[in-house]
Design a protein around this motif. Sequence first.
Motif, mmCIF file in Angstrom:
data_model
loop_
_atom_site.group_PDB
_atom_site.id
_atom_site.type_symbol
_atom_site.label_atom_id
_atom_site.label_comp_id
_atom_site.label_asym_id
_atom_site.label_seq_id
_atom_site.Cartn_x
_atom_site.Cartn_y
_atom_site.Cartn_z
ATOM 1 N N VAL A 281 43.013 21.075 45.645
ATOM 2 C CA VAL A 281 43.400 22.213 44.823
ATOM 3 C C VAL A 281 42.838 22.027 43.415
ATOM 4 C CG1 VAL A 281 45.346 23.560 43.911
ATOM 5 C CG2 VAL A 281 45.467 22.564 46.199
ATOM 6 N N ASP A 282 42.730 20.778 42.984
ATOM 7 C CA ASP A 282 42.110 20.463 41.693
ATOM 8 C C ASP A 282 41.477 19.087 41.772
ATOM 9 O OD1 ASP A 282 44.390 18.841 41.637
ATOM 10 O OD2 ASP A 282 44.947 19.352 39.579
ATOM 11 N N CYS A 291 43.795 20.550 37.183
ATOM 12 C CA CYS A 291 43.974 21.915 36.670
ATOM 13 C C CYS A 291 45.305 22.041 35.927
ATOM 14 C CB CYS A 291 43.910 22.894 37.834
ATOM 15 S SG CYS A 291 43.749 24.605 37.314
ATOM 16 N N HIS A 293 47.990 24.016 32.949
ATOM 17 C CA HIS A 293 48.388 25.265 32.292
ATOM 18 C C HIS A 293 47.910 25.295 30.850
ATOM 19 C CE1 HIS A 293 50.683 27.030 35.494
ATOM 20 N NE2 HIS A 293 51.533 26.021 35.580
ATOM 21 N N ALA A 306 40.051 24.703 39.298
ATOM 22 C CA ALA A 306 40.871 25.155 40.422
ATOM 23 C C ALA A 306 39.972 25.416 41.620
ATOM 24 C CB ALA A 306 41.631 26.419 40.047
ATOM 25 N N HIS A 307 40.198 24.689 42.708
ATOM 26 C CA HIS A 307 39.401 24.863 43.923
ATOM 27 C C HIS A 307 40.037 25.836 44.907
ATOM 28 C CE1 HIS A 307 36.709 21.662 42.700
ATOM 29 N NE2 HIS A 307 37.730 20.844 42.547
ATOM 30 N N ASP A 309 43.288 28.895 45.275
ATOM 31 C CA ASP A 309 44.355 29.643 44.617
ATOM 32 C C ASP A 309 45.535 29.786 45.571
ATOM 33 O OD1 ASP A 309 43.668 31.631 46.460
ATOM 34 O OD2 ASP A 309 42.642 32.886 44.977
ATOM 35 N N ALA A 310 46.603 30.412 45.100
ATOM 36 C CA ALA A 310 47.825 30.516 45.893
ATOM 37 C C ALA A 310 47.593 31.261 47.195
ATOM 38 C CB ALA A 310 48.916 31.196 45.073
ATOM 39 N N ALA A 336 47.763 23.395 39.214
ATOM 40 C CA ALA A 336 47.466 23.213 40.629
ATOM 41 C C ALA A 336 48.753 23.127 41.442
ATOM 42 C CB ALA A 336 46.626 21.959 40.836
ATOM 43 N N ALA A 339 50.289 26.478 41.900
ATOM 44 C CA ALA A 339 49.602 27.242 42.941
ATOM 45 C C ALA A 339 50.065 26.807 44.325
ATOM 46 C CB ALA A 339 48.094 27.074 42.801
ATOM 47 N N ASP A 342 53.554 28.263 44.903
ATOM 48 C CA ASP A 342 53.468 29.707 45.136
ATOM 49 C C ASP A 342 52.920 30.008 46.527
ATOM 50 O OD1 ASP A 342 54.451 30.116 42.606
ATOM 51 O OD2 ASP A 342 52.508 30.608 41.705
ATOM 52 N N GLY A 343 51.894 29.253 46.935
ATOM 53 C CA GLY A 343 51.305 29.486 48.252
ATOM 54 C C GLY A 343 52.251 29.132 49.381
#
Length: 548
Positions: A281-282, A291, A293, A306-307, A309-310, A336, A339, A342-343
């Motif tokens: 993810v990162d 990654c 904020h 960021a590789h 996303d959510a 990351a 994300a 969230d995912g």
Amino acid sequence: MSERTAFEDQPPRTVLLRNGTVHSPADPFATAMVVENGSVAWIGSEGAADSFADGVEDVVNLEGALVTPAFTDAHVHTTATGLALTGLDLTGVPTLAEALGRIRAHAAARPADRVLLGHGWDASAWPELRAPSRRELDEATGGRPLYLTRADVHSAVVTNALLDLVPRARELSGYSADAPLTGVAHHAVRAAAYDSVTPAQRQGAQRAALARAASLGIGSVHECAGPEISSADDLTGLLGLAAAEPGPRVTGYWAEAITSVEGAGRVRELGAVGAAGDLFVDGSLGSHTACLHEPYADAPEQRGVAHLDAGAIAAHVIACTEAGLQAGFHAIGDAALSAVVDGVRTAADKLGLARVRAARHRVEHAEMLSPELIAAFAELALTASVQPAFDATWGGDEALYARRLGTERARTLNPYASMLRAGVPLALGSDSPVTPLDPWGTVRAAAFHRTPGHRISVRAAFTAHTRGGWRAIGRDDAGVLVPGAPADYAVWEGGELVVQVPDTRVANWSTDPRSGTPGLPDLTPGAPLPVCLRTVVGGRTVYGGPNG
């Protein structure tokens, strides 16, 4: 592998171990153990052991030694570890000048290597505070191809000769004319470098890594493979080797995003238990690619990479859950990790929370967890596969993390105590060769975290490094010495056994056996670590003496 091997066909012997200390919740006063058919058959006192003496094939006098469950290292790159053990390892090298000297000597000693391979440089620990330049590397190698990974393995320095083997790398993202390669450019040159490793070299490296693990009391490793890290042949070769020869168990993960039944089938064909591990993810904090904020303190123009996303994370988790596979991700930075949460929540909304929780999806590293993210991990039953040696190596107010993030943010990293209080499952590992295979050192690093509020007890860390690794692969019946459990154990020479807790305001250990809590070796910083005398996997000795 579906067919049995010669090693598997060797029946484990029935063994009585006596006159020692057996670390078991079944009996905190146990001094003896019987192993039969590869499982723990009995645990108890020395006096009761006499009744088993005539029914066993071997009797082992422990002479006061400690017997514990074997460790599980929940994040390992086996071939890369073996290549570092048998080749150029710059871990701990104190200066750029000494690193260049080591490279020069390695090149002279390996004239037949098509590509020179090395690992472990960390410019943040050097007085020069910079990586070796391409010109310096060209000179040190005599113009030969060289691939040399940073300690975190998320960037690498290379020679022009290696770039000439991958001309497109100069056009890819992550390429710099005279700085470490990251991202896609790094992955491209890594593939070319590892393609130069012969099957014999690869197998030799794998044997070296597994032998080192066994010598340290490690009975299981989780191999984190993937198309951007190693290769399918590397994973299948390792799993075949582990099945055919004495050594630690190997559980394979394949870090490839899937969205279909066909993708899940590919993971199973490789022998992996999940599409997890280093599915990025990162990146890493050391390479400025985790990654975030908020920007890096020492690079205000950067927030990492960021590789996934959510949405992509949710699609992967849904596909894995529906296929009965574990999903998992590499995520270090707070953006990351947000994300990931969230995912996975999106997946839970579609499939149902109970179904997602039951899959025991996992996240590797999980370093920048806020209280809100910790609560989400607990809600979603995400296993945190963590590496306490990262804090021991780069934590504190003066080291790498503080330089990258500033002191206050750095102090929030790796909050193990808060994670355990919230009910987040922990599995401990090394990410070797990023940090070395060192299970007792890993337990010590968790118990004596550089931020005191994040410390956990030695017992909790030990459990996370033994039973926690088994639970991370869906096994609740292993990683502990109780009747019926797999006979995966290690025998140790060590000092006085104590019960250590993370509260340093009072005396932090007790030797009173009336507590009913099995003791563990004293891991206070400066105390010598236990020495492994024997490692046994499934009742078969894989390191040490001839008897189980």
